[in-house]
Design a protein around this motif. Structure first.
Motif, PDB file in Angstrom:
ATOM      1  N   LEU A   1      -3.641 -45.033  -7.143  1.00 16.10           N
ATOM      2  CA  LEU A   1      -4.240 -44.079  -8.074  1.00 16.10           C
ATOM      3  C   LEU A   1      -3.904 -42.649  -7.681  1.00 16.10           C
ATOM      4  CD1 LEU A   1      -7.766 -45.731  -8.432  1.00 16.10           C
ATOM      5  CD2 LEU A   1      -5.850 -45.874 -10.034  1.00 16.10           C
ATOM      6  N   SER A   2      -3.887 -41.780  -8.668  1.00 15.62           N
ATOM      7  CA  SER A   2      -3.572 -40.374  -8.407  1.00 15.62           C
ATOM      8  C   SER A   2      -4.724 -39.695  -7.671  1.00 15.62           C
ATOM      9  CB  SER A   2      -3.310 -39.639  -9.725  1.00 15.62           C
ATOM     10  OG  SER A   2      -4.532 -39.446 -10.429  1.00 15.62           O
ATOM     11  N   PRO A   3      -4.423 -38.618  -6.942  1.00 17.21           N
ATOM     12  CA  PRO A   3      -5.495 -37.868  -6.277  1.00 17.21           C
ATOM     13  C   PRO A   3      -6.550 -37.351  -7.264  1.00 17.21           C
ATOM     14  CG  PRO A   3      -3.370 -37.236  -5.375  1.00 17.21           C
ATOM     15  CD  PRO A   3      -3.095 -38.119  -6.568  1.00 17.21           C
ATOM     16  N   LYS A   4      -6.114 -36.946  -8.452  1.00 16.21           N
ATOM     17  CA  LYS A   4      -7.063 -36.460  -9.461  1.00 16.21           C
ATOM     18  C   LYS A   4      -8.026 -37.579  -9.861  1.00 16.21           C
ATOM     19  CE  LYS A   4      -7.396 -34.620 -14.136  1.00 16.21           C
ATOM     20  NZ  LYS A   4      -6.674 -34.204 -15.334  1.00 16.21           N
ATOM     21  N   THR A   5      -7.499 -38.792 -10.072  1.00 13.91           N
ATOM     22  CA  THR A   5      -8.345 -39.929 -10.424  1.00 13.91           C
ATOM     23  C   THR A   5      -9.338 -40.205  -9.315  1.00 13.91           C
ATOM     24  OG1 THR A   5      -6.641 -40.894 -11.835  1.00 13.91           O
ATOM     25  CG2 THR A   5      -8.339 -42.393 -11.003  1.00 13.91           C
ATOM     26  N   TRP A   6      -8.868 -40.238  -8.070  1.00  9.65           N
ATOM     27  CA  TRP A   6      -9.756 -40.465  -6.927  1.00  9.65           C
ATOM     28  C   TRP A   6     -10.847 -39.404  -6.861  1.00  9.65           C
ATOM     29  CZ3 TRP A   6     -11.093 -44.253  -3.965  1.00  9.65           C
ATOM     30  CH2 TRP A   6     -10.224 -45.326  -3.764  1.00  9.65           C
ATOM     31  N   PHE A   7     -10.461 -38.145  -7.043  1.00 10.89           N
ATOM     32  CA  PHE A   7     -11.413 -37.037  -6.950  1.00 10.89           C
ATOM     33  C   PHE A   7     -12.539 -37.192  -7.972  1.00 10.89           C
ATOM     34  CE2 PHE A   7     -12.731 -32.728  -8.309  1.00 10.89           C
ATOM     35  CZ  PHE A   7     -13.300 -32.295  -7.125  1.00 10.89           C
ATOM     36  N   PHE A   8     -12.167 -37.467  -9.228  1.00  7.41           N
ATOM     37  CA  PHE A   8     -13.189 -37.554 -10.263  1.00  7.41           C
ATOM     38  C   PHE A   8     -13.988 -38.851 -10.185  1.00  7.41           C
ATOM     39  CE2 PHE A   8     -10.910 -33.957 -11.974  1.00  7.41           C
ATOM     40  CZ  PHE A   8     -11.975 -33.144 -12.326  1.00  7.41           C
ATOM     41  N   LEU A   9     -13.370 -39.942  -9.723  1.00  5.10           N
ATOM     42  CA  LEU A   9     -14.151 -41.156  -9.495  1.00  5.10           C
ATOM     43  C   LEU A   9     -15.117 -40.959  -8.334  1.00  5.10           C
ATOM     44  CD1 LEU A   9     -11.529 -43.987 -10.109  1.00  5.10           C
ATOM     45  CD2 LEU A   9     -13.417 -43.271 -11.597  1.00  5.10           C
ATOM     46  N   TRP A  10     -14.688 -40.227  -7.330  1.00  4.25           N
ATOM     47  CA  TRP A  10     -15.558 -39.899  -6.198  1.00  4.25           C
ATOM     48  C   TRP A  10     -16.760 -39.085  -6.684  1.00  4.25           C
ATOM     49  CZ3 TRP A  10     -16.162 -41.471  -1.337  1.00  4.25           C
ATOM     50  CH2 TRP A  10     -16.901 -40.684  -0.468  1.00  4.25           C
ATOM     51  N   LEU A  11     -16.500 -38.040  -7.466  1.00  5.07           N
ATOM     52  CA  LEU A  11     -17.590 -37.227  -8.013  1.00  5.07           C
ATOM     53  C   LEU A  11     -18.514 -38.067  -8.895  1.00  5.07           C
ATOM     54  CD1 LEU A  11     -15.853 -33.851  -8.986  1.00  5.07           C
ATOM     55  CD2 LEU A  11     -17.324 -34.319  -7.018  1.00  5.07           C
ATOM     56  N   SER A  12     -17.929 -38.930  -9.714  1.00  2.94           N
ATOM     57  CA  SER A  12     -18.726 -39.801 -10.573  1.00  2.94           C
ATOM     58  C   SER A  12     -19.599 -40.737  -9.743  1.00  2.94           C
ATOM     59  CB  SER A  12     -17.808 -40.616 -11.487  1.00  2.94           C
ATOM     60  OG  SER A  12     -18.549 -41.521 -12.265  1.00  2.94           O
ATOM     61  N   GLY A  13     -19.036 -41.269  -8.670  1.00  2.00           N
ATOM     62  CA  GLY A  13     -19.807 -42.141  -7.782  1.00  2.00           C
ATOM     63  C   GLY A  13     -20.957 -41.404  -7.117  1.00  2.00           C
ATOM     64  N   LEU A  14     -20.697 -40.176  -6.681  1.00  2.00           N
ATOM     65  CA  LEU A  14     -21.775 -39.375  -6.081  1.00  2.00           C
ATOM     66  C   LEU A  14     -22.878 -39.095  -7.101  1.00  2.00           C
ATOM     67  CD1 LEU A  14     -19.765 -36.791  -3.936  1.00  2.00           C
ATOM     68  CD2 LEU A  14     -21.124 -38.724  -3.104  1.00  2.00           C
ATOM     69  N   ALA A  15     -22.473 -38.746  -8.320  1.00  2.00           N
ATOM     70  CA  ALA A  15     -23.460 -38.466  -9.370  1.00  2.00           C
ATOM     71  C   ALA A  15     -24.253 -39.722  -9.720  1.00  2.00           C
ATOM     72  CB  ALA A  15     -22.758 -37.908 -10.615  1.00  2.00           C
ATOM     73  N   THR A  16     -23.566 -40.867  -9.794  1.00  2.00           N
ATOM     74  CA  THR A  16     -24.253 -42.131 -10.084  1.00  2.00           C
ATOM     75  C   THR A  16     -25.264 -42.460  -8.990  1.00  2.00           C
ATOM     76  OG1 THR A  16     -22.365 -42.993 -11.324  1.00  2.00           O
ATOM     77  CG2 THR A  16     -23.925 -44.613 -10.458  1.00  2.00           C
ATOM     78  N   GLY A  17     -24.838 -42.334  -7.742  1.00  2.00           N
ATOM     79  CA  GLY A  17     -25.743 -42.611  -6.626  1.00  2.00           C
ATOM     80  C   GLY A  17     -26.959 -41.708  -6.645  1.00  2.00           C
ATOM     81  N   ALA A  18     -26.737 -40.428  -6.875  1.00  2.00           N
ATOM     82  CA  ALA A  18     -27.853 -39.481  -6.937  1.00  2.00           C
ATOM     83  C   ALA A  18     -28.785 -39.828  -8.102  1.00  2.00           C
ATOM     84  CB  ALA A  18     -27.331 -38.057  -7.079  1.00  2.00           C
ATOM     85  N   SER A  19     -28.200 -40.190  -9.239  1.00  2.00           N
ATOM     86  CA  SER A  19     -28.993 -40.567 -10.401  1.00  2.00           C
ATOM     87  C   SER A  19     -29.847 -41.793 -10.107  1.00  2.00           C
ATOM     88  CB  SER A  19     -28.053 -40.849 -11.588  1.00  2.00           C
ATOM     89  OG  SER A  19     -28.773 -41.377 -12.680  1.00  2.00           O
ATOM     90  N   TRP A  20     -29.252 -42.804  -9.475  1.00  2.00           N
ATOM     91  CA  TRP A  20     -29.996 -44.030  -9.168  1.00  2.00           C
ATOM     92  C   TRP A  20     -31.123 -43.776  -8.184  1.00  2.00           C
ATOM     93  CZ3 TRP A  20     -25.555 -48.118  -8.350  1.00  2.00           C
ATOM     94  CH2 TRP A  20     -24.942 -48.361  -9.585  1.00  2.00           C
ATOM     95  N   VAL A  21     -30.870 -42.969  -7.167  1.00  2.00           N
ATOM     96  CA  VAL A  21     -31.919 -42.653  -6.188  1.00  2.00           C
ATOM     97  C   VAL A  21     -33.084 -41.946  -6.895  1.00  2.00           C
ATOM     98  CG1 VAL A  21     -32.476 -41.180  -4.210  1.00  2.00           C
ATOM     99  CG2 VAL A  21     -30.442 -42.644  -4.143  1.00  2.00           C
ATOM    100  N   CYS A  22     -32.757 -40.970  -7.718  1.00  2.00           N
ATOM    101  CA  CYS A  22     -33.803 -40.233  -8.433  1.00  2.00           C
ATOM    102  C   CYS A  22     -34.539 -41.131  -9.419  1.00  2.00           C
ATOM    103  CB  CYS A  22     -33.191 -39.036  -9.165  1.00  2.00           C
ATOM    104  SG  CYS A  22     -32.500 -37.787  -8.073  1.00  2.00           S
TER     105      CYS A  22
END
Length: 144
Positions: free
Chosen positions: A65-86
């Protein structure tokens, strides 16, 4: 062939499963820390989704995968995790019938973020619906 309306079926199924998530989570977090419950839920998701991807033959080398894809999937994963915790913390202390609608305020925020960052342009009719969702959230969330 994928129809232009196929997204609606998947979105409706998503809504059904999200509703079941709230009810099952509310029952499941009784007597357990909400963060631990979120971790257990996430582990189950990893196992089930991994099996699904492998079974359907959709596995691909993630290192390709491209670095851009990794970066935005990483951000999406962080946002998902934060959302689930909250979300689980809110469910632990609040009523599911109030927590879930407030969580769906994300619909309003998605529209605003998509307008701002993705150059999407909802129609006046769509903005009216989005405003009604926001109003509904306020009516459900706040008692007088």
């Amino acid at each position: 062939m994928v129809t232009s309306e196929e997204w609606l079926y998947w979105a409706l199924l998503s809504a059904v499963f999200a509703a079941l998530t709230a009810i099952c989570a509310k029952v499941g977090i009784q007597g357990i820390d909400s963060d631990l419950a979120t971790l257990i839920r996430t582990a189950i998701i990893i196992v089930v989704l991994s099996a699904f991807v492998i079974y359907t033959g959709k596995w691909a080398n993630p290192l390709a995968l491209s670095p851009k894809t990794w970066f935005f999937l990483w951000l999406s994963g962080l946002a998902t995790g934060a959302s689930w915790v909250c979300y689980f913390r809110a469910l632990k202390i609040g009523e599911a019938s109030k927590v879930a609608p407030v969580d769906k305020l994300s619909l309003v925020l998605v529209a605003i973020f998509a307008f701002t960052f993705l150059d999407e342009r909802p129609s006046l009719r769509e903005w009216s619906g989005i405003a009604m969702v926001a109003g509904g959230v306020l009516l459900l969330a706040f008692k007088r």
